[in-house]
Motif scaffolding. Structure first.
Motif, PDB file in Angstrom:
ATOM      1  N   ARG A  66       0.995  -0.595   0.029  1.00  0.00           N
ATOM      2  CA  ARG A  66      -0.013   0.123   0.374  1.00  0.00           C
ATOM      3  C   ARG A  66       0.916   1.332  -0.061  1.00  0.00           C
ATOM      4  NH1 ARG A  66      -5.208   1.380   4.219  1.00  0.00           N
ATOM      5  NH2 ARG A  66      -6.072   2.736   3.272  1.00  0.00           N
ATOM      6  N   LYS A  67       1.318   1.744  -1.241  1.00  0.00           N
ATOM      7  CA  LYS A  67       2.996   2.344  -1.686  1.00  0.00           C
ATOM      8  C   LYS A  67       2.053   3.999  -1.134  1.00  0.00           C
ATOM      9  CE  LYS A  67       6.158   0.324  -1.775  1.00  0.00           C
ATOM     10  NZ  LYS A  67       6.468  -0.422  -0.089  1.00  0.00           N
ATOM     11  N   HIS A  68       0.356   4.226  -1.250  1.00  0.00           N
ATOM     12  CA  HIS A  68      -0.012   5.606  -1.502  1.00  0.00           C
ATOM     13  C   HIS A  68      -1.615   5.717  -1.575  1.00  0.00           C
ATOM     14  CE1 HIS A  68       2.562   5.750  -5.213  1.00  0.00           C
ATOM     15  NE2 HIS A  68       2.722   6.886  -4.478  1.00  0.00           N
ATOM     16  N   VAL A  69      -1.113   6.306   0.634  1.00  0.00           N
ATOM     17  CA  VAL A  69      -2.782   6.547   0.997  1.00  0.00           C
ATOM     18  C   VAL A  69      -3.252   7.932   0.878  1.00  0.00           C
ATOM     19  CG1 VAL A  69      -3.215   6.318   3.014  1.00  0.00           C
ATOM     20  CG2 VAL A  69      -1.697   4.892   2.619  1.00  0.00           C
ATOM     21  N   ILE A  70      -4.373   7.914   0.108  1.00  0.00           N
ATOM     22  CA  ILE A  70      -5.238   9.586  -0.061  1.00  0.00           C
ATOM     23  C   ILE A  70      -6.589   9.497   0.337  1.00  0.00           C
ATOM     24  CG2 ILE A  70      -5.975  10.794  -1.787  1.00  0.00           C
ATOM     25  CD1 ILE A  70      -4.292   9.194  -3.881  1.00  0.00           C
ATOM     26  N   ALA A  71      -6.700   9.901   0.855  1.00  0.00           N
ATOM     27  CA  ALA A  71      -7.967  10.537   1.801  1.00  0.00           C
ATOM     28  C   ALA A  71      -8.777  10.880   1.426  1.00  0.00           C
ATOM     29  CB  ALA A  71      -7.031  11.912   3.777  1.00  0.00           C
ATOM     30  N   GLY A  72     -10.113  12.104   1.883  1.00  0.00           N
ATOM     31  CA  GLY A  72     -10.636  12.819   0.651  1.00  0.00           C
ATOM     32  C   GLY A  72     -11.007  14.143   1.148  1.00  0.00           C
ATOM     33  N   ASP A  73     -11.509  14.991   0.206  1.00  0.00           N
ATOM     34  CA  ASP A  73     -11.394  15.929   0.064  1.00  0.00           C
ATOM     35  C   ASP A  73     -12.919  16.477   1.013  1.00  0.00           C
ATOM     36  OD1 ASP A  73      -8.834  16.047  -1.516  1.00  0.00           O
ATOM     37  OD2 ASP A  73     -10.031  16.853  -3.385  1.00  0.00           O
ATOM     38  N   GLY A  74     -12.174  17.667   1.936  1.00  0.00           N
ATOM     39  CA  GLY A  74     -13.772  18.089   2.569  1.00  0.00           C
ATOM     40  C   GLY A  74     -14.764  18.591   1.894  1.00  0.00           C
ATOM     41  N   ASP A  75     -15.812  18.891   1.584  1.00  0.00           N
ATOM     42  CA  ASP A  75     -17.614  19.582   0.617  1.00  0.00           C
ATOM     43  C   ASP A  75     -17.014  20.850   1.826  1.00  0.00           C
ATOM     44  OD1 ASP A  75     -17.190  17.518  -0.551  1.00  0.00           O
ATOM     45  OD2 ASP A  75     -19.768  16.641   0.430  1.00  0.00           O
ATOM     46  N   CYS A  76     -17.355  21.403  -0.462  1.00  0.00           N
ATOM     47  CA  CYS A  76     -17.813  23.012  -0.110  1.00  0.00           C
ATOM     48  C   CYS A  76     -18.991  23.773   0.971  1.00  0.00           C
ATOM     49  CB  CYS A  76     -17.760  23.848  -1.159  1.00  0.00           C
ATOM     50  SG  CYS A  76     -17.033  23.495  -2.078  1.00  0.00           S
ATOM     51  N   GLY A  77     -18.656  24.902   1.936  1.00  0.00           N
ATOM     52  CA  GLY A  77     -20.104  24.762   2.280  1.00  0.00           C
ATOM     53  C   GLY A  77     -21.148  25.405   1.716  1.00  0.00           C
ATOM     54  N   SER A  78     -21.997  25.457   2.296  1.00  0.00           N
ATOM     55  CA  SER A  78     -23.130  25.681   1.341  1.00  0.00           C
ATOM     56  C   SER A  78     -24.348  27.060   1.980  1.00  0.00           C
ATOM     57  CB  SER A  78     -23.834  25.052   1.005  1.00  0.00           C
ATOM     58  OG  SER A  78     -24.604  23.959   2.095  1.00  0.00           O
ATOM     59  N   SER A  79     -25.354  27.412   1.661  1.00  0.00           N
ATOM     60  CA  SER A  79     -25.921  28.512   2.223  1.00  0.00           C
ATOM     61  C   SER A  79     -26.999  27.740   3.225  1.00  0.00           C
ATOM     62  CB  SER A  79     -27.786  28.410   0.890  1.00  0.00           C
ATOM     63  OG  SER A  79     -28.330  27.201   0.486  1.00  0.00           O
ATOM     64  N   SER A  80     -27.415  28.903   4.094  1.00  0.00           N
ATOM     65  CA  SER A  80     -28.376  28.275   5.142  1.00  0.00           C
ATOM     66  C   SER A  80     -27.256  28.316   6.287  1.00  0.00           C
ATOM     67  CB  SER A  80     -29.293  27.603   5.124  1.00  0.00           C
ATOM     68  OG  SER A  80     -30.050  28.331   4.232  1.00  0.00           O
ATOM     69  N   LEU A  81     -25.986  28.140   5.927  1.00  0.00           N
ATOM     70  CA  LEU A  81     -24.794  28.628   6.772  1.00  0.00           C
ATOM     71  C   LEU A  81     -24.647  26.949   7.823  1.00  0.00           C
ATOM     72  CD1 LEU A  81     -26.086  31.089  10.378  1.00  0.00           C
ATOM     73  CD2 LEU A  81     -24.230  31.225   8.094  1.00  0.00           C
ATOM     74  N   SER A  82     -25.035  26.510   6.150  1.00  0.00           N
ATOM     75  CA  SER A  82     -24.847  24.561   5.891  1.00  0.00           C
ATOM     76  C   SER A  82     -23.492  24.641   6.426  1.00  0.00           C
ATOM     77  CB  SER A  82     -25.957  24.376   4.934  1.00  0.00           C
ATOM     78  OG  SER A  82     -27.074  24.415   5.432  1.00  0.00           O
ATOM     79  N   SER A  83     -23.101  23.156   7.296  1.00  0.00           N
ATOM     80  CA  SER A  83     -21.485  23.407   6.975  1.00  0.00           C
ATOM     81  C   SER A  83     -20.883  22.205   5.682  1.00  0.00           C
ATOM     82  CB  SER A  83     -21.037  22.994   8.042  1.00  0.00           C
ATOM     83  OG  SER A  83     -20.470  23.892   8.757  1.00  0.00           O
ATOM     84  N   GLY A  84     -19.956  22.387   5.516  1.00  0.00           N
ATOM     85  CA  GLY A  84     -19.777  21.028   4.362  1.00  0.00           C
ATOM     86  C   GLY A  84     -19.195  19.914   4.843  1.00  0.00           C
ATOM     87  N   LYS A  85     -19.293  18.558   4.254  1.00  0.00           N
ATOM     88  CA  LYS A  85     -19.042  17.414   5.238  1.00  0.00           C
ATOM     89  C   LYS A  85     -17.326  17.500   4.848  1.00  0.00           C
ATOM     90  CE  LYS A  85     -20.425  12.330   3.864  1.00  0.00           C
ATOM     91  NZ  LYS A  85     -20.637  11.758   2.960  1.00  0.00           N
ATOM     92  N   THR A  86     -17.245  16.688   5.551  1.00  0.00           N
ATOM     93  CA  THR A  86     -15.519  16.444   6.669  1.00  0.00           C
ATOM     94  C   THR A  86     -15.530  15.061   5.251  1.00  0.00           C
ATOM     95  OG1 THR A  86     -16.362  16.562   8.501  1.00  0.00           O
ATOM     96  CG2 THR A  86     -14.127  15.409   8.167  1.00  0.00           C
ATOM     97  N   GLY A  87     -14.241  15.730   4.393  1.00  0.00           N
ATOM     98  CA  GLY A  87     -13.475  14.506   3.681  1.00  0.00           C
ATOM     99  C   GLY A  87     -13.409  13.428   4.670  1.00  0.00           C
TER     100      GLY A  87
END
Length: 330
Positions: A66-87
C-alpha cells in the motif's frame, strides 16, 4: 509463503491528506427577502491519514504493497449556514511497538504502544470560513469567503520494534529458539545451522502464581551487526524495546564465555549506547555437556553479572532462569 516473508517490520508510505472545502459566499434570498445578509456555511475539513494501534497485529504485511494512501477532500459550504461534509479519513492499523518517522528528517512522529491508540499522521486541510464570519458593521454583505486549505503529501516510514519483556541476545545457533520452545508455547523453526531464525518470535512464558512475561527470540547477532552486517540493524532494532536482555553463550563456545559476552555487548553499545542501561542476565546454554567439575571451572571465568547454567534439552536450570528474569522485570 514462509514465516520470513510474512513478517514485515518496515514500510515506507506516501500519505496524502484531503483538501479542505471552500467556504460559501452565499447571501440569503427567499420570497420575502430580496437582499438578505450573508449565510454562507464553512467548508468541511479535508480527511486525515490516521494511525491506530491494533494488538491483534504482529506484522505490517498488510501495508507492504500500500504505497499511496489518499484521504478524501472536504465538501464546500452552502447556503443557510450549512457546513460542508468532512473528507473521508484513511486509517492505517499497525502492530503495537510501531514507530512513525518523517522519511526526510528521520524525526520520530509517534510511537504506538497501546491497543486502540490513535494519532493523526498527516493532517487534512482546514475548511474555509463562509462569508458570515466576515460581516462587520461597515460591511454588512461580504461577497467573499475563505478557500479551503490544501492537504499535505509526505512520505512516512513505519518501523516495528517488537515489544517484549525479555530479549534473547546471542550469536546464531546458541540455542535461543530451543529455549523459547521449552519455556513457552511458541514453535520457532529450530535447526543446527546459522540464521534459522530470520524474524522475531514471541512466546509467553508462564511463571509462578499464574503470572507470565513475554520473551522474544530475535535473529542471531554476528560480529559487525552494528555496521549492518548479516541481519545487522534489522535485528538490533528489536532489542531496543526489551526490558531485560538475556545473553546466551553456549558451553561449547570456541572462545571464553567472557570474550563471547563482550563481543555481543560491544555490538549493542556501537548500535545504541542507551542499551547499556538495561538489566542483563547471562545464560550458559548446552550445559548438559558439562560435568560438575567443568561447570565449577567455567563459573570462575563468568563476567560480573547474574548468570545461570542451563540446558533446554535436559530442562536444567530453567526454573532458576525464570526466577532471575522475573526479578529483573519487576
Amino acid at each position: 509463503m514462509s514465516q520470513g516473508s510474512n513478517f514485515v517490520d518496515y514500510v515506507k508510505i506516501c500519505c496524502r491528506s484531503g483538501r479542505g472545502g471552500g467556504g460559501s459566499a452565499h447571501l440569503h434570498r427567499d420570497i420575502l427577502t430580496s437582499k438578505g445578509g450573508p449565510d454562507g456555511g464553512d467548508g468541511g475539513r479535508g480527511g486525515h491519514v490516521m494511525l491506530k494501534g491494533n494488538s491483534q497485529l504482529w506484522t505490517m504485511l498488510h501495508l507492504k504493497y500500500r504505497k499511496h494512501v489518499i484521504a478524501g477532500d472536504g465538501d464546500c459550504g452552502s447556503s443557510s449556514l450549512s457546513s460542508g461534509k468532512t473528507g473521508r479519513d484513511e486509517w492505517l492499523e499497525v502492530p503495537l511497538g510501531t514507530i512513525a518517522r518523517d522519511s526526510e528528517t528521520g524525526e520520530i512522529l509517534y510511537e504506538i504502544t497501546t491497543d486502540g491508540q490513535t494519532e493523526i499522521l498527516t493532517k487534512g486541510g482546514r475548511g474555509g470560513q463562509g462569508n458570515s464570519h466576515f460581516k462587520t458593521p461597515t460591511n454588512q454583505t461580504p461577497r467573499y469567503a475563505q478557500p479551503g486549505e490544501a492537504g499535505k503529501e509526505e512520505w512516512v516510514i513505519l518501523e516495528l520494534k517488537v515489544l517484549a519483556d525479555v530479549g534473547l541476545v546471542g550469536f546464531p545457533n546458541v540455542g535461543k529458539s530451543t529455549l523459547l520452545s521449552v519455556v513457552s508455547a511458541a514453535k520457532p523453526e529450530i535447526a543446527n545451522y546459522e540464521f534459522t531464525t530470520l524474524v522475531p518470535n514471541l512466546g509467553i512464558v508462564a511463571y509462578r502464581d499464574n503470572r507470565s512475561f513475554v520473551m522474544a527470540d530475535i535473529p542471531g547477532i554476528i560480529e559487525g551487526a552494528s555496521k549492518g552486517k548479516g541481519l545487522g540493524l534489522r535485528f538490533l532494532r528489536h532489542i531496543e524495546r526489551n526490558s531485560v536482555l538475556l545473553f546466551m553463550v553456549p558451553a561449547d563456545t570456541k572462545r571464553t564465555i567472557t570474550e563471547e559476552y563482550n563481543i555481543l555487548l560491544a555490538e549493542l553499545e556501537d548500535y545504541n549506547p542507551e542499551l547499556m542501561h538495561k538489566p542483563r542476565i547471562l545464560a550458559i546454554s548446552k550445559s548438559d555437556l558439562l560435568d560438575e567439575e567443568l561447570t565449577a571451572e567455567m563459573a570462575k571465568e563468568v563476567p560480573d553479572l547474574p548468570y545461570v547454567f542451563i540446558s533446554s534439552v535436559a530442562q536444567k536450570g530453567i526454573q532458576e532462569l525464570k526466577d532471575l528474569l522475573w526479578k529483573s522485570i519487576v
